[in-house]
Design an enzyme around this catalytic site. Structure first.
Site, mmCIF file in Angstrom:
data_model
loop_
_atom_site.group_PDB
_atom_site.id
_atom_site.type_symbol
_atom_site.label_atom_id
_atom_site.label_comp_id
_atom_site.label_asym_id
_atom_site.label_seq_id
_atom_site.Cartn_x
_atom_site.Cartn_y
_atom_site.Cartn_z
ATOM 1 N N GLU A 94 -101.614 -54.303 38.077
ATOM 2 C CA GLU A 94 -100.454 -53.425 37.966
ATOM 3 C C GLU A 94 -100.797 -51.970 38.278
ATOM 4 O O GLU A 94 -99.949 -51.092 38.180
ATOM 5 C CB GLU A 94 -99.849 -53.544 36.567
ATOM 6 N N ASN A 113 -97.689 -63.417 20.340
ATOM 7 C CA ASN A 113 -96.708 -63.491 21.420
ATOM 8 C C ASN A 113 -96.727 -64.877 22.067
ATOM 9 O O ASN A 113 -97.727 -65.258 22.669
ATOM 10 C CB ASN A 113 -97.015 -62.411 22.462
ATOM 11 N N CYS A 153 -97.555 -58.248 26.754
ATOM 12 C CA CYS A 153 -98.390 -57.677 25.694
ATOM 13 C C CYS A 153 -99.678 -57.078 26.247
ATOM 14 O O CYS A 153 -100.317 -56.268 25.567
ATOM 15 C CB CYS A 153 -98.661 -58.706 24.606
ATOM 16 N N HIS A 154 -100.037 -57.408 27.480
ATOM 17 C CA HIS A 154 -101.221 -56.786 28.089
ATOM 18 C C HIS A 154 -100.995 -55.295 28.334
ATOM 19 O O HIS A 154 -101.948 -54.556 28.528
ATOM 20 C CB HIS A 154 -101.598 -57.495 29.400
ATOM 21 N N TYR A 156 -100.081 -49.012 20.513
ATOM 22 C CA TYR A 156 -99.606 -49.825 19.390
ATOM 23 C C TYR A 156 -98.746 -48.980 18.444
ATOM 24 O O TYR A 156 -97.671 -49.397 18.029
ATOM 25 C CB TYR A 156 -100.788 -50.423 18.614
#
Length: 191
Positions: free
Chosen positions: A183, A148, A156-157, A125
């Site tokens: 991912e 978002n 945003c993850h 962040y």
């Protein structure tokens, strides 16, 4: 306009003029609500519920239309790309986006995130705040992530705590973990 039960269909083609096309699709993390305008994808929502379309259509000042399942017009490509993402074959969405549901600092942060944090990587962040010229604004970045309108597509993850913690997530922390595992950032959940 109607809820997710099929309301908003007119039995034929889309309404004449500008309108909001919407649908609900299944995914590995549950049902996703998708909505698009003539400019592009405008809303993605985890855990789709029946109360999403009417407030969104009213906020945008557009009539809503839900095509028959599988007959999406504007949403056909986003639906295909989301399926490819969950199948492990897509690393970037590269879709036209309608940013009108966000502005100011939030839009600046979300655009930076979309442009600079690729599949399989994360950013803190605080680091994201520094990237947009606002060091020390980590909490404001967290608020931008929570607001978002295009989660998953604007990833945003991929924003985590600076100390390595996973942080919060509007779709739920378990959903964030599942996306990061998909991912390759985290090990796959054991459940």
């Amino acid at each position: 306009m109607g809820g997710l039960d099929g309301g908003g269909r007119d039995g034929g083609g889309p309404p004449a003029g500008p309108h909001l096309e919407w649908t609900v699709i299944g995914s590995d993390i549950g049902p996703l609500f998708l909505a698009s305008t003539e400019e592009g994808l405008v809303r993605v929502e985890f855990h789709a519920s029946t109360d999403l379309i009417d407030p969104l259509a009213a906020r945008l000042g557009l009539p809503a239309w839900r095509p028959a399942e599988g007959a999406e017009v504007r949403l056909a490509e986003p639906v295909r790309r989301i399926a490819a993402y969950f199948a492990g074959g897509l690393r970037t969405f590269d879709l036209p986006l309608d940013w009108r549901l966000t502005s100011g600092f939030n839009r600046l942060v979300l655009r930076e995130l979309a442009a600079s944090v690729p599949y399989g990587q994360v950013v803190g962040y605080g680091e994201l705040a520094a990237r947009v010229g606002r060091p020390g604004a980590a909490q404001a970045v967290g608020a931008a992530m929570g607001a978002n309108p295009l989660p998953l597509v604007v990833p945003c993850h991929r924003v985590v705590e600076n100390d390595g913690g996973i942080g919060g997530f509007g779709g739920g922390v378990e959903t964030k973990r599942a996306l990061l595992a998909l991912e390759g950032v985290l090990p796959a959940p054991l459940f």
